[in-house]
Design a protein around this motif. Structure first.
Motif, PDB file in Angstrom:
ATOM      1  N   ILE A  24      60.318 -68.934 -75.254  1.00  0.00           N
ATOM      2  CA  ILE A  24      61.385 -67.838 -75.338  1.00  0.00           C
ATOM      3  C   ILE A  24      60.831 -66.296 -75.689  1.00  0.00           C
ATOM      4  CG2 ILE A  24      63.418 -66.757 -76.391  1.00  0.00           C
ATOM      5  CD1 ILE A  24      64.317 -69.865 -77.036  1.00  0.00           C
ATOM      6  N   ALA A  25      59.976 -66.338 -76.748  1.00  0.00           N
ATOM      7  CA  ALA A  25      59.172 -65.395 -77.043  1.00  0.00           C
ATOM      8  C   ALA A  25      58.330 -64.786 -75.748  1.00  0.00           C
ATOM      9  CB  ALA A  25      58.119 -65.561 -78.289  1.00  0.00           C
ATOM     10  N   LYS A  26      57.524 -65.473 -75.200  1.00  0.00           N
ATOM     11  CA  LYS A  26      56.952 -64.884 -74.135  1.00  0.00           C
ATOM     12  C   LYS A  26      57.525 -64.590 -72.949  1.00  0.00           C
ATOM     13  CE  LYS A  26      52.895 -68.194 -74.901  1.00  0.00           C
ATOM     14  NZ  LYS A  26      52.355 -69.560 -74.651  1.00  0.00           N
ATOM     15  N   ALA A  27      58.752 -65.241 -72.647  1.00  0.00           N
ATOM     16  CA  ALA A  27      59.699 -64.824 -71.575  1.00  0.00           C
ATOM     17  C   ALA A  27      60.132 -63.369 -72.054  1.00  0.00           C
ATOM     18  CB  ALA A  27      60.809 -65.844 -71.417  1.00  0.00           C
ATOM     19  N   VAL A  28      60.571 -63.202 -73.197  1.00  0.00           N
ATOM     20  CA  VAL A  28      61.334 -62.025 -73.485  1.00  0.00           C
ATOM     21  C   VAL A  28      60.301 -61.120 -73.472  1.00  0.00           C
ATOM     22  CG1 VAL A  28      62.525 -60.815 -75.541  1.00  0.00           C
ATOM     23  CG2 VAL A  28      63.167 -63.002 -74.896  1.00  0.00           C
ATOM     24  N   THR A  29      59.236 -61.196 -73.872  1.00  0.00           N
ATOM     25  CA  THR A  29      58.002 -60.255 -74.147  1.00  0.00           C
ATOM     26  C   THR A  29      57.872 -59.709 -72.436  1.00  0.00           C
ATOM     27  OG1 THR A  29      57.163 -60.946 -75.953  1.00  0.00           O
ATOM     28  CG2 THR A  29      55.581 -59.582 -74.604  1.00  0.00           C
ATOM     29  N   ALA A  30      57.661 -60.604 -71.817  1.00  0.00           N
ATOM     30  CA  ALA A  30      57.623 -60.401 -70.280  1.00  0.00           C
ATOM     31  C   ALA A  30      58.655 -59.250 -69.644  1.00  0.00           C
ATOM     32  CB  ALA A  30      57.366 -61.470 -69.290  1.00  0.00           C
ATOM     33  N   PHE A  31      59.920 -59.743 -70.105  1.00  0.00           N
ATOM     34  CA  PHE A  31      60.973 -58.834 -69.797  1.00  0.00           C
ATOM     35  C   PHE A  31      60.999 -57.671 -70.270  1.00  0.00           C
ATOM     36  CE2 PHE A  31      65.526 -57.804 -70.621  1.00  0.00           C
ATOM     37  CZ  PHE A  31      66.108 -57.771 -69.278  1.00  0.00           C
ATOM     38  N   THR A  32      60.828 -57.332 -71.442  1.00  0.00           N
ATOM     39  CA  THR A  32      60.470 -56.223 -72.253  1.00  0.00           C
ATOM     40  C   THR A  32      59.301 -55.456 -71.530  1.00  0.00           C
ATOM     41  OG1 THR A  32      61.227 -57.171 -74.345  1.00  0.00           O
ATOM     42  CG2 THR A  32      59.741 -55.199 -74.485  1.00  0.00           C
ATOM     43  N   VAL A  33      58.225 -55.980 -71.233  1.00  0.00           N
ATOM     44  CA  VAL A  33      56.901 -55.331 -70.802  1.00  0.00           C
ATOM     45  C   VAL A  33      57.581 -54.548 -69.230  1.00  0.00           C
ATOM     46  CG1 VAL A  33      54.685 -55.259 -69.761  1.00  0.00           C
ATOM     47  CG2 VAL A  33      55.179 -56.408 -72.111  1.00  0.00           C
ATOM     48  N   ALA A  34      58.058 -55.675 -68.488  1.00  0.00           N
ATOM     49  CA  ALA A  34      58.463 -55.155 -67.176  1.00  0.00           C
ATOM     50  C   ALA A  34      59.473 -54.033 -67.064  1.00  0.00           C
ATOM     51  CB  ALA A  34      59.062 -56.197 -66.522  1.00  0.00           C
ATOM     52  N   HIS A  35      60.545 -54.186 -67.866  1.00  0.00           N
ATOM     53  CA  HIS A  35      61.492 -53.078 -67.860  1.00  0.00           C
ATOM     54  C   HIS A  35      61.247 -51.801 -68.367  1.00  0.00           C
ATOM     55  CE1 HIS A  35      63.135 -53.261 -71.906  1.00  0.00           C
ATOM     56  NE2 HIS A  35      63.480 -54.533 -72.126  1.00  0.00           N
ATOM     57  N   SER A  36      59.986 -51.921 -69.465  1.00  0.00           N
ATOM     58  CA  SER A  36      59.543 -50.814 -70.072  1.00  0.00           C
ATOM     59  C   SER A  36      58.981 -49.816 -68.981  1.00  0.00           C
ATOM     60  CB  SER A  36      58.454 -50.950 -71.148  1.00  0.00           C
ATOM     61  OG  SER A  36      59.372 -51.563 -72.266  1.00  0.00           O
ATOM     62  N   PHE A  37      57.931 -50.244 -67.912  1.00  0.00           N
ATOM     63  CA  PHE A  37      57.121 -49.910 -66.927  1.00  0.00           C
ATOM     64  C   PHE A  37      58.244 -49.302 -66.184  1.00  0.00           C
ATOM     65  CE2 PHE A  37      53.671 -53.065 -67.055  1.00  0.00           C
ATOM     66  CZ  PHE A  37      52.834 -52.348 -67.828  1.00  0.00           C
ATOM     67  N   THR A  38      59.395 -49.860 -65.572  1.00  0.00           N
ATOM     68  CA  THR A  38      60.282 -49.125 -64.742  1.00  0.00           C
ATOM     69  C   THR A  38      61.059 -48.160 -65.325  1.00  0.00           C
ATOM     70  OG1 THR A  38      61.648 -50.930 -64.715  1.00  0.00           O
ATOM     71  CG2 THR A  38      60.457 -50.770 -62.838  1.00  0.00           C
ATOM     72  N   LEU A  39      61.464 -48.238 -66.503  1.00  0.00           N
ATOM     73  CA  LEU A  39      62.143 -47.293 -67.199  1.00  0.00           C
ATOM     74  C   LEU A  39      61.454 -45.999 -67.601  1.00  0.00           C
ATOM     75  CD1 LEU A  39      64.590 -46.395 -69.051  1.00  0.00           C
ATOM     76  CD2 LEU A  39      63.513 -47.215 -70.961  1.00  0.00           C
ATOM     77  N   ALA A  40      60.129 -46.090 -67.788  1.00  0.00           N
ATOM     78  CA  ALA A  40      59.362 -44.921 -68.130  1.00  0.00           C
ATOM     79  C   ALA A  40      59.069 -44.332 -66.591  1.00  0.00           C
ATOM     80  CB  ALA A  40      58.002 -45.234 -68.819  1.00  0.00           C
ATOM     81  N   GLY A  41      58.739 -44.989 -65.554  1.00  0.00           N
ATOM     82  CA  GLY A  41      58.169 -44.523 -64.174  1.00  0.00           C
ATOM     83  C   GLY A  41      59.501 -43.848 -63.635  1.00  0.00           C
ATOM     84  N   THR A  42      60.492 -44.491 -63.844  1.00  0.00           N
ATOM     85  CA  THR A  42      61.813 -43.913 -63.035  1.00  0.00           C
ATOM     86  C   THR A  42      62.268 -42.672 -63.731  1.00  0.00           C
ATOM     87  OG1 THR A  42      62.417 -46.240 -62.405  1.00  0.00           O
ATOM     88  CG2 THR A  42      64.244 -44.165 -62.134  1.00  0.00           C
ATOM     89  N   THR A  43      62.265 -42.644 -65.181  1.00  0.00           N
ATOM     90  CA  THR A  43      62.716 -41.414 -65.976  1.00  0.00           C
ATOM     91  C   THR A  43      61.746 -40.273 -65.551  1.00  0.00           C
ATOM     92  OG1 THR A  43      63.707 -42.869 -67.595  1.00  0.00           O
ATOM     93  CG2 THR A  43      63.330 -40.777 -68.376  1.00  0.00           C
ATOM     94  N   LEU A  44      60.728 -40.506 -65.475  1.00  0.00           N
ATOM     95  CA  LEU A  44      59.426 -39.351 -65.153  1.00  0.00           C
ATOM     96  C   LEU A  44      59.472 -38.914 -63.728  1.00  0.00           C
ATOM     97  CD1 LEU A  44      56.635 -40.672 -67.837  1.00  0.00           C
ATOM     98  CD2 LEU A  44      58.511 -38.798 -68.073  1.00  0.00           C
ATOM     99  N   GLY A  45      60.355 -39.653 -62.995  1.00  0.00           N
ATOM    100  CA  GLY A  45      60.203 -39.264 -61.543  1.00  0.00           C
ATOM    101  C   GLY A  45      58.904 -40.031 -60.764  1.00  0.00           C
ATOM    102  N   TRP A  46      58.142 -40.875 -61.465  1.00  0.00           N
ATOM    103  CA  TRP A  46      57.262 -41.504 -60.557  1.00  0.00           C
ATOM    104  C   TRP A  46      57.685 -42.438 -59.311  1.00  0.00           C
ATOM    105  CZ3 TRP A  46      54.090 -42.697 -65.656  1.00  0.00           C
ATOM    106  CH2 TRP A  46      53.900 -41.428 -66.213  1.00  0.00           C
ATOM    107  N   ILE A  47      58.438 -43.223 -59.855  1.00  0.00           N
ATOM    108  CA  ILE A  47      59.264 -44.259 -58.916  1.00  0.00           C
ATOM    109  C   ILE A  47      60.587 -44.042 -59.018  1.00  0.00           C
ATOM    110  CG2 ILE A  47      57.192 -45.818 -59.067  1.00  0.00           C
ATOM    111  CD1 ILE A  47      58.938 -47.218 -61.284  1.00  0.00           C
TER     112      ILE A  47
END
Length: 325
Positions: free
Chosen positions: A174-197
């Motif tokens: 569960i920890a590995k899956a939740v960590t993967a979910f966290t890392v992934a949405h952190s990427f797109t959250l930052a990229g979209t908010t900053l206007g990169w994607i």
């Protein structure tokens, strides 16, 4: 035993099927000219707010026209022009008769010549002073608590995390899956908010509903001797769907905007707030399952099955609603 059963059910069935709500209440005060402002406030119909819950304008401001109300998305939105005879910095802004059981209301103040400022109001502290420039601690606190609100009141993200825990077994899995979910949405959250994607918000929200439905189906079809992809490589599935959920988080964050001079700290603390809320959800779900398994094992299987069908039905409704509207 009954209380434990209801704990699982409350995690699976939120009080409302309205998804992805960033906050119980929202107020926006935007400057248009040197003296003209627009005030908009939006409160949910079932949020406990009453017509007497009204914004309290700064002393140097007054309404410049009749309020116009609209009813949509289970909320009442009111718009009113406002005239301010001088600068609002240092003035008090808040809510009158703010005594509901709801959590905080987010206030977004957008002057022409200064960065956007976000303020949180609560029944215990319904008034706040508008700063000439928000200090970093205020920015960090506001966006951290907003991030927690979004994962707890953004029911689609909440149900995805709950379904992920119900699907898997073993703390580290569960920890590995939740960590993967966290890392992934952190990427797109930052990229979209900053206007990169970026991606169109409507299709993203529909696919987010499908991601929840996918997990519900995987739980129902789960067999101990025939592990499916979601069980063999859960981190891959969680990472892929996490990228999509990040676009959803970014869409919610876009509603309030970011303070121009403190974008990094606002983005970081919002994401940390999301993670704090997510950890609480995972911990509560694991704890409830563990207690049921140890003390009331006969209730565990039917409770998970009932919760799973509830999650799947809710996700199906969201998908149809978002696709057709």
């Amino acid at each position: 035993m009954i209380r434990l059963w209801w704990l699982i059910m409350l995690l699976a069935f939120p009080a409302s099927v309205q998804a992805d709500e960033l906050r119980p209440g929202y107020v926006e005060f935007t400057q248009n000219t040197a003296t003209q402002w627009t005030l908009v406030w939006k409160f949910p119909v079932q949020g406990g707010f009453t017509p007497s819950t009204q914004p309290q304008l700064p002393a140097v401001c007054k309404g410049a026209g009749a309020p116009v109300r609209e009813f949509s998305d289970a909320a009442v939105t009111t718009r009113m022009p406002v005239h301010c005879r001088q600068d609002v910095a240092g003035q008090t802004f808040g809510l009158e008769n703010f005594n509901t059981l709801q959590s905080d209301v987010l206030v977004r103040i957008a002057p022409l010549a200064r960065p956007v400022q976000a303020i949180r109001l609560t029944p215990a502290a319904p008034l706040a002073v508008i700063s000439a420039r928000a200090d970093r601690w205020q920015v960090a606190q506001t966006y951290f608590l907003t991030g927690i609100d979004h994962i707890l009141f953004g029911y689609d993200h909440l149900l995805f995390v709950v379904a992920l825990v119900l699907l898997l077994s073993g703390f580290w899995t569960i920890a590995k899956a939740v960590t993967a979910f966290t890392v992934a949405h952190s990427f797109t959250l930052a990229g979209t908010t900053l206007g990169w994607i970026g991606l169109p918000q409507k299709p993203v929200e529909s696919v987010i509903a499908l991601s929840i439905l996918f997990l519900a189906v995987e739980i129902v079809k789960r067999k101990p001797d025939d592990k499916r992809l979601s069980e063999r490589a859960p981190w891959v599935v969680a990472f892929g769907f996490g990228l999509l959920h990040g676009f959803g988080f970014a869409g919610a964050l876009k509603e309030i905007g970011l303070p121009e001079q403190d974008i990094p700290i606002a983005l970081l603390t919002f994401n940390l707030g999301v993670e704090a809320g997510q950890i609480a959800i995972v911990g509560a779900t694991i704890l409830a399952i563990e207690i049921l398994q140890r003390r009331f094992s006969m209730l565990l299987s039917p409770t998970i099955k009932l919760a799973t069908y509830g999650i799947g039905i809710t996700a199906s409704y969201w998908f149809i609603e978002r696709t057709l509207t």
